[in-house]
Design a protein around this motif. Structure first.
Motif, PDB file in Angstrom:
ATOM      1  N   SER A  87      -6.942  23.703  -7.431  1.00 44.63           N
ATOM      2  CA  SER A  87      -5.872  22.719  -7.410  1.00 44.63           C
ATOM      3  C   SER A  87      -4.722  23.287  -6.602  1.00 44.63           C
ATOM      4  O   SER A  87      -4.666  24.481  -6.343  1.00 44.63           O
ATOM      5  CB  SER A  87      -5.410  22.367  -8.819  1.00 44.63           C
ATOM      6  N   SER A  88      -3.850  22.421  -6.211  1.00 46.06           N
ATOM      7  CA  SER A  88      -2.762  22.834  -5.339  1.00 46.06           C
ATOM      8  C   SER A  88      -1.562  21.941  -5.603  1.00 46.06           C
ATOM      9  O   SER A  88      -1.657  20.968  -6.349  1.00 46.06           O
ATOM     10  CB  SER A  88      -3.244  22.695  -3.891  1.00 46.06           C
ATOM     11  N   LEU A  89      -0.461  22.302  -4.998  1.00 45.52           N
ATOM     12  CA  LEU A  89       0.742  21.463  -5.035  1.00 45.52           C
ATOM     13  C   LEU A  89       1.227  21.353  -3.600  1.00 45.52           C
ATOM     14  O   LEU A  89       0.816  22.154  -2.747  1.00 45.52           O
ATOM     15  CB  LEU A  89       1.812  22.115  -5.911  1.00 45.52           C
ATOM     16  N   ALA A  98       8.590  21.440  -9.335  1.00 42.93           N
ATOM     17  CA  ALA A  98       7.264  21.109  -9.872  1.00 42.93           C
ATOM     18  C   ALA A  98       7.334  20.993 -11.392  1.00 42.93           C
ATOM     19  O   ALA A  98       6.785  20.047 -11.987  1.00 42.93           O
ATOM     20  CB  ALA A  98       6.243  22.166  -9.465  1.00 42.93           C
ATOM     21  N   TYR A 128       6.163  26.496  -3.053  1.00 43.32           N
ATOM     22  CA  TYR A 128       4.777  26.765  -3.461  1.00 43.32           C
ATOM     23  C   TYR A 128       4.057  27.632  -2.430  1.00 43.32           C
ATOM     24  O   TYR A 128       3.295  28.513  -2.781  1.00 43.32           O
ATOM     25  CB  TYR A 128       4.049  25.430  -3.639  1.00 43.32           C
ATOM     26  N   HIS A 140       0.457  27.080 -12.396  1.00 44.48           N
ATOM     27  CA  HIS A 140      -0.442  26.007 -12.859  1.00 44.48           C
ATOM     28  C   HIS A 140      -0.673  26.115 -14.370  1.00 44.48           C
ATOM     29  O   HIS A 140      -0.829  25.095 -15.044  1.00 44.48           O
ATOM     30  CB  HIS A 140      -1.762  26.040 -12.090  1.00 44.48           C
TER      31      HIS A 140
ATOM     32  N   THR B  80      -4.251  18.525  -4.552  1.00 45.12           N
ATOM     33  CA  THR B  80      -2.936  18.190  -5.120  1.00 45.12           C
ATOM     34  C   THR B  80      -3.010  16.896  -5.950  1.00 45.12           C
ATOM     35  O   THR B  80      -2.427  16.810  -7.029  1.00 45.12           O
ATOM     36  CB  THR B  80      -1.887  18.027  -3.994  1.00 45.12           C
ATOM     37  N   PHE B  84      -1.978  16.634  -9.760  1.00 47.33           N
ATOM     38  CA  PHE B  84      -0.981  15.660 -10.214  1.00 47.33           C
ATOM     39  C   PHE B  84      -1.572  14.796 -11.331  1.00 47.33           C
ATOM     40  O   PHE B  84      -0.922  14.545 -12.332  1.00 47.33           O
ATOM     41  CB  PHE B  84      -0.535  14.778  -9.046  1.00 47.33           C
TER      42      PHE B  84
END
Lengths: 304, 248
Positions: A87-89, A98, A128, A140, B80, B84
C-alpha cells in the motif's frame, strides 16, 4: 458463548477457474495473535482481503468483529484496522496530514496518543516520499490503529525491512497485543510467527495444512529434537538408546541423540552422568524449527 | 462532509508541493500563454480579439487532459486507493476530490490569463464577463471529465499519456485556437467538432465576446455540457467497474 473476533467458515474464493482459497475454516479468539503462514500463492492475502471486504468470497461465511465484511462495510471500517501488503500514500502528503485525513474520515479528533506512542512526532512534517521503508510501515500501522480497532490485520508487515526496523515493529505489535486487540498476521517469516503468534495456520494451495500453537505445529512434524552433550570425563559411551532418545553419532567430543519427548531423555542422561561421577560440560537441546516443519509440510503436499 | 473538505484542502496543498502538478497546471500553460500571446498578438492582430479565450482553451485542455489522468493512474498502480479504502475513504471521494482540485487550479490559471491578456497584450475584454466565466465553467467540466475518463481507462502511465495526446493535439490544431478552423480541409474541420475545445472557442466568441461565429454558440455550449456529462457518467461507470474487477 462469546463470539470469535474473526470467524471463517468454508471460505471459497476463485479467480476464474483457479481456486485461490478452497473451503477453509478459522476461528480467532478475542485478543489472540493469529498467524497465517504459507508459500507464495497459498491464498493468505486473498483470505485477508475477503475479511477486509476488499474481495467478495464465492462461498462460505465470514464475520469480523461481529460484522459481515460485504454487507456491513461501514461498521466494519470502524472496527477493523488494516495494514496492506502493498500500500502507499500520495508522495507529497505529510505524515501529519495523512493522520488528520484518516481521523477525519473516521470522525475522530487527531490521535495524539498514538503519535506519541509510536514516536512519530518528528516525522509529522515529513512528506511520504521522504520516509524510509521502516517509517512508512510504522505510519501505515499507526493509520490502521487510528480507529481503535477490535481487529487488526497485518499483511506481511515486516517484509523488506532491516533488522532494526523489524525488531521495532515486533515490539509495537507486542504492545498492540497487550491492549487486547485481536491481530491477524500474514507472514513468510517463521521466526516472526513463532515469536509473536499465539496460534498459527499454515496454508498451502488454498487449504489449511495445519493449525495450532507454534509448538504444537512444530511437534507434529517428523523431525525429532536433537540433544548434544559433552561431559568432563567422557563417561558416556557412544551407542545405545537412553530414556527414549536414539543415539545418532559422536562428534568433536559431543554425543548426539534424537528424541521426541525431551524431558525423560534429558533426565536419564543427567542421571547417568551423575552416577558415573562425571559433570556436564555442555548440553544443547535443538528443537526442530517451525521453518523445518513448514518445509516438510510444503514438500509433503507437493509430492502428493 | 467535513472529512471531504479536509481531504480537498489537503489535496490542494499536496498539489502545490508537487512539481509535476505545478508544471502541467500552471507553469507550462502560463509560459505558453506569454510566448504565444506575444507571437500571436504581433503577427496577427486579429488574434487579440480572442486571445484570452484561445489561451484559456489551451491551458484548460492541457491541464485537464494531461494533468488529471496521471494522479488517478498512479493512485491505482501504487495501492494508494486500496490504502485509502481500508482506512475509510470511499473511492468516489478520491475521484471527486481529484476533479474539484483540478477545477480550482485550472480556474485560477484561467483567471490569470483573463486578467493579464488585456494588460500585457492589449487583447479584447469580453463584452459579457459573466458569460465568459459561465462558458469557462462548462468547458472546465467537460475537459476534466475527459481527463478523469482517461485516468480510469488507462492501465498505466504510458497508455494514459498516449490517450491524452490523442485528445490534446487535435484539440490544439483543429479547434481554431491556433489558426481559424475555416482554413482546414472540410474533413478535418468536421473532425475538430468532436472536441470540446472547438465548441468552447465558438461559445466564448459568440456568447462572451458577442462576435460572429461559424457555429451556433448556444448549441456549442450545449454540446460541451453534453460531452462533459457523458464523460463524467462514463468515468464513474468505468471507475466502479475497474474497482469491482480488481476485487473479483
Amino acid at each position: 458463548m462469546t463470539e470469535s473476533a474473526v470467524s471463517i467458515k468454508g471460505l471459497v474464493k476463485r479467480y476464474g477457474s483457479f481456486t485461490a482459497v478452497n473451503g477453509i475454516d478459522i476461528e480467532v479468539g478475542r485478543g489472540e495473535v493469529f498467524g497465517l503462514l504459507g508459500p507464495n500463492g497459498a491464498g493468505k492475502t486473498t483470505t485477508l482481503e475477503c475479511l477486509e471486504g476488499m474481495r467478495k468470497a464465492n462461498g462460505g461465511k465470514l464475520r469480523v468483529a461481529g460484522c459481515d465484511p460485504q454487507s456491513d462495510q461501514r461498521e466494519l471500517r470502524s472496527k477493523l484496522g488494516v495494514q496492506l501488503q502493498s500500500s502507499s500514500l500520495p508522495d507529497s502528503i505529510r505524515v501529519g496530514e495523512a493522520i488528520a485525513l484518516i481521523c477525519a474520515w473516521h470522525g475522530l479528533s487527531e490521535r495524539l496518543d498514538l503519535i506519541q506512542k509510536f514516536e512519530i512526532s518528528d516525522l509529522l512534517k515529513k512528506q511520504y516520499r521522504e520516509l524510509s521503508a521502516g517509517q512508512k510501515r510504522r505510519l501505515h500501522l499507526v493509520l490502521a490503529l487510528l480507529n481503535n480497532p477490535d481487529v487488526l490485520v497485518l499483511d506481511e508487515p515486516t517484509a523488506g525491512l532491516d533488522v532494526q526496523s523489524r525488531a521495532q515493529l515486533h515490539e509495537e505489535i507486542r504492545t498492540i497485543r497487550l491492549q487486547g486487540i485481536t491481530v491477524l498476521l500474514a507472514t513468510h517469516d517463521m521466526a516472526e510467527a513463532e515469536e509473536l503468534c499465539d496460534r498459527i495456520a499454515i496454508m498451502i494451495h488454498g487449504k489449511i495444512a495445519v493449525c495450532g500453537t507454534p509448538a504444537q505445529v512444530t511437534a507434529a512434524g517428523s523431525k525429532e529434537t536433537r540433544i548434544r552433550m559433552r561431559t568432563t570425563k567422557g563417561s558416556l559411551l557412544p551407542g545405545g538408546d537412553i530414556g527414549g532418545a536414539t543415539f545418532v553419532k559422536a562428534n568433536d567430543g559431543y554425543l548426539e541423540w534424537n528424541c521426541r519427548d525431551i524431558a525423560p531423555s534429558v533426565t536419564e542422561l543427567l542421571k547417568r552422568v551423575q552416577d558415573a561421577d562425571d559433570t556436564v560440560e555442555d548440553l544443547r537441546v535443538e528443537r526442530p524449527s517451525l521453518e523445518e516443519r513448514f518445509l516438510e509440510l510444503v514438500k509433503g503436499v507437493e509430492n502428493r | 462532509m467535513k472529512a471531504f473538505f479536509k481531504y480537498l484542502w489537503i489535496q490542494l496543498k499536496m498539489d502545490l508541493r508537487d512539481k509535476g502538478t505545478l508544471l502541467v497546471f500552471y507553469l507550462v500553460p502560463l509560459i505558453f500563454f506569454f510566448v504565444m500571446g506575444a507571437v500571436f498578438s504581433s503577427i496577427n492582430p486579429l488574434m487579440k480579439t480572442t486571445l484570452a479565450a484561445s489561451m484559456t482553451i489551451f491551458s484548460v485542455t492541457m491541464g485537464a487532459v494531461m494533468g488529471c489522468p496521471a494522479p488517478i493512474v498512479k493512485m491505482r498502480e501504487s495501492g494508494t486507493l486500496r490504502a485509502f479504502k481500508v482506512n475509510g475513504i470511499p473511492d468516489m471521494a478520491v475521484l471527486s476530490v481529484q476533479a474539484i482540485s483540478a477545477f480550482l487550479h485550472l480556474f485560477l490559471v484561467s483567471v490569470i490569463i483573463y486578467v493579464v491578456s488585456p494588460l500585457a497584450f492589449h487583447s479584447a475584454i469580453p463584452r459579457s464577463p459573466a458569460l465568459y466565466f459561465a462558458v469557462l465553467a462548462v468547458f472546465l467540466f467537460a475537459s476534466i471529465g475527459i481527463g478523469l475518463l482517461i485516468g480510469v481507462v488507462a492501465r498505466d502511465q504510458p497508455f494514459a499519456t498516449m490517450l491524452s495526446m490523442v485528445i490534446f493535439l487535435p484539440s490544439l490544431l483543429l479547434s481554431g485556437i491556433m489558426f481559424p478552423a475555416t482554413m482546414l480541409p472540410k474533413s478535418l474541420m468536421w473532425l475538430g467538432r468532436i472536441f470540446p475545445a472547438t465548441h468552447a472557442l465558438q461559445s466564448f466568441v459568440g456568447l462572451a465576446y458577442q462576435t460572429k461565429t461559424d457555429m451556433n454558440a448556444n448549441l456549442s455550449l450545449g454540446i460541451i455540457a453534453g460531452i462533459g456529462l457523458l464523460m463524467f457518467v462514463l468515468a464513474t461507470w468505468r471507475f466502479n467497474n475497474v474497482r469491482r474487477s480488481e476485487q473479483l
